[in-house]
Motif scaffolding. Sequence first.
Motif, PDB file in Angstrom:
ATOM      1  N   HIS A 149       0.832  -1.313  -0.015  1.00 22.51           N
ATOM      2  CA  HIS A 149      -0.085   0.153   0.067  1.00 22.51           C
ATOM      3  C   HIS A 149       0.824   1.140  -0.108  1.00 22.51           C
ATOM      4  O   HIS A 149       0.645   2.112  -0.861  1.00 22.51           O
ATOM      5  CB  HIS A 149      -0.885  -0.053   1.321  1.00 22.51           C
ATOM      6  CG  HIS A 149      -1.683   1.293   1.432  1.00 22.51           C
ATOM      7  ND1 HIS A 149      -2.767   1.553   0.433  1.00 22.51           N
ATOM      8  CD2 HIS A 149      -1.554   2.235   2.302  1.00 22.51           C
ATOM      9  CE1 HIS A 149      -3.351   2.745   0.809  1.00 22.51           C
ATOM     10  NE2 HIS A 149      -2.581   3.040   2.026  1.00 22.51           N
ATOM     11  N   ASN A 150       1.876   1.321   0.814  1.00 21.70           N
ATOM     12  CA  ASN A 150       2.641   2.483   0.769  1.00 21.70           C
ATOM     13  C   ASN A 150       3.578   2.718  -0.359  1.00 21.70           C
ATOM     14  O   ASN A 150       3.734   3.924  -0.870  1.00 21.70           O
ATOM     15  CB  ASN A 150       3.579   2.076   2.159  1.00 21.70           C
ATOM     16  CG  ASN A 150       2.934   2.329   3.585  1.00 21.70           C
ATOM     17  OD1 ASN A 150       1.934   2.694   3.436  1.00 21.70           O
ATOM     18  ND2 ASN A 150       3.657   1.874   4.563  1.00 21.70           N
ATOM     19  N   ASP A 151       4.011   1.508  -0.987  1.00 18.43           N
ATOM     20  CA  ASP A 151       4.608   1.865  -2.172  1.00 18.43           C
ATOM     21  C   ASP A 151       3.931   2.249  -3.389  1.00 18.43           C
ATOM     22  O   ASP A 151       4.037   3.229  -4.411  1.00 18.43           O
ATOM     23  CB  ASP A 151       5.100   0.352  -2.753  1.00 18.43           C
ATOM     24  CG  ASP A 151       6.543  -0.259  -1.990  1.00 18.43           C
ATOM     25  OD1 ASP A 151       6.870   0.816  -1.243  1.00 18.43           O
ATOM     26  OD2 ASP A 151       6.711  -1.495  -2.236  1.00 18.43           O
TER      27      ASP A 151
ATOM     28  N   LEU B 108       1.294   4.070  -2.720  1.00 18.35           N
ATOM     29  CA  LEU B 108       0.866   5.720  -2.542  1.00 18.35           C
ATOM     30  C   LEU B 108       2.233   6.431  -3.106  1.00 18.35           C
ATOM     31  O   LEU B 108       1.843   7.445  -3.784  1.00 18.35           O
ATOM     32  CB  LEU B 108       0.733   5.765  -0.699  1.00 18.35           C
ATOM     33  CG  LEU B 108      -0.475   5.529  -0.233  1.00 18.35           C
ATOM     34  CD1 LEU B 108      -0.573   5.768   1.215  1.00 18.35           C
ATOM     35  CD2 LEU B 108      -1.609   6.347  -1.114  1.00 18.35           C
ATOM     36  N   LEU B 109       3.373   6.030  -2.953  1.00 21.04           N
ATOM     37  CA  LEU B 109       4.355   6.752  -3.316  1.00 21.04           C
ATOM     38  C   LEU B 109       4.547   6.814  -4.790  1.00 21.04           C
ATOM     39  O   LEU B 109       5.019   7.774  -5.529  1.00 21.04           O
ATOM     40  CB  LEU B 109       5.661   6.119  -2.806  1.00 21.04           C
ATOM     41  CG  LEU B 109       5.972   6.324  -1.298  1.00 21.04           C
ATOM     42  CD1 LEU B 109       7.431   5.499  -0.858  1.00 21.04           C
ATOM     43  CD2 LEU B 109       5.979   7.489  -0.895  1.00 21.04           C
ATOM     44  N   HIS B 110       4.216   5.827  -5.441  1.00 20.69           N
ATOM     45  CA  HIS B 110       4.095   5.684  -7.101  1.00 20.69           C
ATOM     46  C   HIS B 110       3.245   6.532  -7.476  1.00 20.69           C
ATOM     47  O   HIS B 110       3.463   7.349  -8.544  1.00 20.69           O
ATOM     48  CB  HIS B 110       3.813   4.024  -7.484  1.00 20.69           C
ATOM     49  CG  HIS B 110       3.662   4.040  -8.731  1.00 20.69           C
ATOM     50  ND1 HIS B 110       4.924   4.204  -9.639  1.00 20.69           N
ATOM     51  CD2 HIS B 110       2.704   3.693  -9.796  1.00 20.69           C
ATOM     52  CE1 HIS B 110       4.754   3.959 -10.893  1.00 20.69           C
ATOM     53  NE2 HIS B 110       3.339   3.834 -10.912  1.00 20.69           N
ATOM     54  N   GLN B 111       1.911   6.494  -6.882  1.00 19.02           N
ATOM     55  CA  GLN B 111       0.961   7.583  -7.245  1.00 19.02           C
ATOM     56  C   GLN B 111       1.241   9.000  -7.139  1.00 19.02           C
ATOM     57  O   GLN B 111       0.927   9.680  -7.859  1.00 19.02           O
ATOM     58  CB  GLN B 111      -0.598   7.305  -6.608  1.00 19.02           C
ATOM     59  CG  GLN B 111      -1.032   5.897  -6.936  1.00 19.02           C
ATOM     60  CD  GLN B 111      -2.415   5.808  -6.066  1.00 19.02           C
ATOM     61  OE1 GLN B 111      -3.260   6.605  -5.722  1.00 19.02           O
ATOM     62  NE2 GLN B 111      -2.656   4.758  -5.304  1.00 19.02           N
ATOM     63  N   LEU B 112       1.826   9.141  -6.128  1.00 17.85           N
ATOM     64  CA  LEU B 112       2.470  10.546  -5.809  1.00 17.85           C
ATOM     65  C   LEU B 112       3.238  11.083  -6.706  1.00 17.85           C
ATOM     66  O   LEU B 112       3.263  12.342  -7.056  1.00 17.85           O
ATOM     67  CB  LEU B 112       3.218  10.566  -4.464  1.00 17.85           C
ATOM     68  CG  LEU B 112       3.678  11.837  -3.870  1.00 17.85           C
ATOM     69  CD1 LEU B 112       2.363  12.944  -3.576  1.00 17.85           C
ATOM     70  CD2 LEU B 112       4.650  11.866  -2.558  1.00 17.85           C
ATOM     71  N   LYS B 113       4.140  10.107  -7.264  1.00 22.37           N
ATOM     72  CA  LYS B 113       5.227  10.436  -8.389  1.00 22.37           C
ATOM     73  C   LYS B 113       4.616  10.880  -9.712  1.00 22.37           C
ATOM     74  O   LYS B 113       4.794  11.766 -10.191  1.00 22.37           O
ATOM     75  CB  LYS B 113       6.311   9.323  -8.441  1.00 22.37           C
ATOM     76  CG  LYS B 113       7.177   9.391  -9.295  1.00 22.37           C
ATOM     77  CD  LYS B 113       8.233   8.474  -9.391  1.00 22.37           C
ATOM     78  CE  LYS B 113       9.100   8.642 -10.525  1.00 22.37           C
ATOM     79  NZ  LYS B 113       8.746   8.251 -11.908  1.00 22.37           N
ATOM     80  N   LEU B 114       3.502   9.883 -10.195  1.00 19.38           N
ATOM     81  CA  LEU B 114       2.866  10.026 -11.321  1.00 19.38           C
ATOM     82  C   LEU B 114       2.056  11.307 -11.312  1.00 19.38           C
ATOM     83  O   LEU B 114       1.968  12.113 -12.149  1.00 19.38           O
ATOM     84  CB  LEU B 114       1.766   8.784 -11.493  1.00 19.38           C
ATOM     85  CG  LEU B 114       2.641   7.622 -12.011  1.00 19.38           C
ATOM     86  CD1 LEU B 114       1.565   6.416 -11.911  1.00 19.38           C
ATOM     87  CD2 LEU B 114       3.374   7.657 -13.023  1.00 19.38           C
ATOM     88  N   LEU B 115       1.490  11.619 -10.056  1.00 21.99           N
ATOM     89  CA  LEU B 115       0.501  12.842 -10.098  1.00 21.99           C
ATOM     90  C   LEU B 115       1.285  14.045 -10.079  1.00 21.99           C
ATOM     91  O   LEU B 115       0.985  15.131 -10.821  1.00 21.99           O
ATOM     92  CB  LEU B 115      -0.220  12.838  -8.605  1.00 21.99           C
ATOM     93  CG  LEU B 115      -1.336  11.818  -8.778  1.00 21.99           C
ATOM     94  CD1 LEU B 115      -2.021  11.680  -7.251  1.00 21.99           C
ATOM     95  CD2 LEU B 115      -2.419  12.576  -9.630  1.00 21.99           C
ATOM     96  N   LYS B 116       2.620  13.966  -9.458  1.00 20.89           N
ATOM     97  CA  LYS B 116       3.415  15.329  -9.456  1.00 20.89           C
ATOM     98  C   LYS B 116       4.017  15.329 -11.172  1.00 20.89           C
ATOM     99  O   LYS B 116       4.037  16.378 -11.558  1.00 20.89           O
ATOM    100  CB  LYS B 116       4.801  15.089  -8.769  1.00 20.89           C
ATOM    101  CG  LYS B 116       4.275  15.334  -7.383  1.00 20.89           C
ATOM    102  CD  LYS B 116       5.489  15.456  -6.323  1.00 20.89           C
ATOM    103  CE  LYS B 116       5.123  15.579  -4.952  1.00 20.89           C
ATOM    104  NZ  LYS B 116       6.362  15.723  -4.031  1.00 20.89           N
ATOM    105  N   GLU B 117       4.036  14.456 -11.787  1.00 21.11           N
ATOM    106  CA  GLU B 117       4.447  14.448 -13.129  1.00 21.11           C
ATOM    107  C   GLU B 117       3.250  15.110 -13.789  1.00 21.11           C
ATOM    108  O   GLU B 117       3.548  15.790 -14.909  1.00 21.11           O
ATOM    109  CB  GLU B 117       4.927  12.871 -13.703  1.00 21.11           C
ATOM    110  CG  GLU B 117       6.426  12.572 -13.202  1.00 21.11           C
ATOM    111  CD  GLU B 117       6.477  11.121 -13.337  1.00 21.11           C
ATOM    112  OE1 GLU B 117       5.761  10.579 -14.005  1.00 21.11           O
ATOM    113  OE2 GLU B 117       7.936  10.432 -12.983  1.00 21.11           O
ATOM    114  N   ASN B 118       2.199  14.310 -13.747  1.00 21.92           N
ATOM    115  CA  ASN B 118       0.906  14.924 -14.455  1.00 21.92           C
ATOM    116  C   ASN B 118       0.850  16.429 -14.026  1.00 21.92           C
ATOM    117  O   ASN B 118       0.475  17.287 -15.125  1.00 21.92           O
ATOM    118  CB  ASN B 118      -0.363  14.218 -14.165  1.00 21.92           C
ATOM    119  CG  ASN B 118      -0.140  12.600 -14.726  1.00 21.92           C
ATOM    120  OD1 ASN B 118       0.379  12.482 -15.429  1.00 21.92           O
ATOM    121  ND2 ASN B 118      -1.083  11.880 -13.920  1.00 21.92           N
ATOM    122  N   GLN B 119       0.912  16.772 -13.069  1.00 21.53           N
ATOM    123  CA  GLN B 119       0.802  18.208 -12.590  1.00 21.53           C
ATOM    124  C   GLN B 119       1.929  18.957 -13.212  1.00 21.53           C
ATOM    125  O   GLN B 119       1.432  20.249 -13.912  1.00 21.53           O
ATOM    126  CB  GLN B 119       1.014  18.479 -11.120  1.00 21.53           C
ATOM    127  CG  GLN B 119       0.876  19.732 -10.724  1.00 21.53           C
ATOM    128  CD  GLN B 119       1.199  19.987  -9.142  1.00 21.53           C
ATOM    129  OE1 GLN B 119       2.162  19.334  -8.647  1.00 21.53           O
ATOM    130  NE2 GLN B 119       0.475  20.612  -8.316  1.00 21.53           N
TER     131      GLN B 119
END
Length: 340
Positions: free
Chosen positions: A134-136, A138-149
Amino acid sequence: MSSRHPYRRVIVALLAACVLAGLTATPASAEPGGDTGDEGAGANPTLGSVLEDTTRAWTDAKARFDASVQHQAQLTQQLQATEAQLANIQEQVSAIAVAAYRTGPLSTFAALMDSGSPDSFAERAGSINEIAHHNDNLLHQLKLLKENQAAQKQALDDEVATQQQQVQTMEQQKKEAEKALALAGGPSKGFVSANLPLAEPTPRNANGSLPKESCSVNDPTTTGCITPRMLHAMQQAQAAGFKRFVSCFRPSGPYEHPKGRACDFSVQTKSGFGGVASGDDFVYGSTLAAYFVKNADRLGVMYVIWFKQIWTPAAGWHHYSGVAGDPSSDHTNHVHLSIL
C-alpha cells in the motif's frame, strides 16, 4: 466600368493615389448586375487581395485563439482534479511519515516473533506485506501525479503562449486591413444590432479554420454557381426573414462574384436594385447588414458593404464611397456580402 462588382469601385478609389494614377473609371450601370462590357478596365485586384488575405489570416488566428481558450479550460479542469488527488495522496503519505516518527519504524522481525500462533504469524506476515504494498502504491501514485501536474502546467503555459501569438497575429492583420481601407475614410459607427437571430454555423475544419471551397453548387439566383458556404449564408439570411431580391454569380471580373463567393441583396420589395434606399428599405438594409456582422464568425464573412460603409472582421466598420457616386457603386440600394 460595370457596377456588377460594386466592390471594385472602392478598390479603384482606394488605390488611385498609389497604383492607379491616371486611370479613369467609366460610369457604373444602375444595377450591380449590369454589364457595360468593360469589366475590370480600370480595376486592380491589390486591395481585394489584401482584404482577403488579412481577413482569412485574422479569421484563422481567431479560430486558433478560440480553440486554445477552450483547450485551456479543459486543461485547467484536469489540473484541478490532479491537484485534488495529489493533496489527498500527500495527506496519506504525511500521516504515514508522522506515525513512523512517533513510534519508530516497525520491525518486521519483532512483529512476526510477537505472534502467538502459526495462524497469527501468517496473518501478521500478510498484513505487513499488504502495508508495504500500500505504501509503495501511494509513493508511486504521488510520483505520477506530480509528473502529471508538471505536464499540465506546461501545457497551460503553452496555451497561453499560443493565445498571445494569435492575438499578435490578429492585431497585425487588423492594422493591415485598416491601412488598406484608410483612403476610403476612417472608422464609422456602422450598423449593429444585438436583437437578431443567430445563424447555423458553417462547417469548419477540425482546427476551427474554414476549408477552401470552389464554385461548385448551383446559384439559385442565376444560371451560374456559388460556393457551399455562400449558399449557406444566403439561405440563413432568408430563413431569418430577409427574402427580397438577391443576385450572386457574375461570369467575369477579378473579385468574389465570379468566384461564387459574393451576393448582392437588394433592399427594395420588387425585383432589381433601384435608387437610394429610404424608409422601410433603409431599415431593411441596415438590419440585414447588422445580421451579417453579428453572424460573421458563424457564416465565414469576408466583408459587408452597405450605404457607403464597409465592414471587415479585422477592421470593423469604415466609411466608403464608390467611384461613380450612383446607388449601386455607393451600395445605397443593396447590401453586398462577400464570403471567405
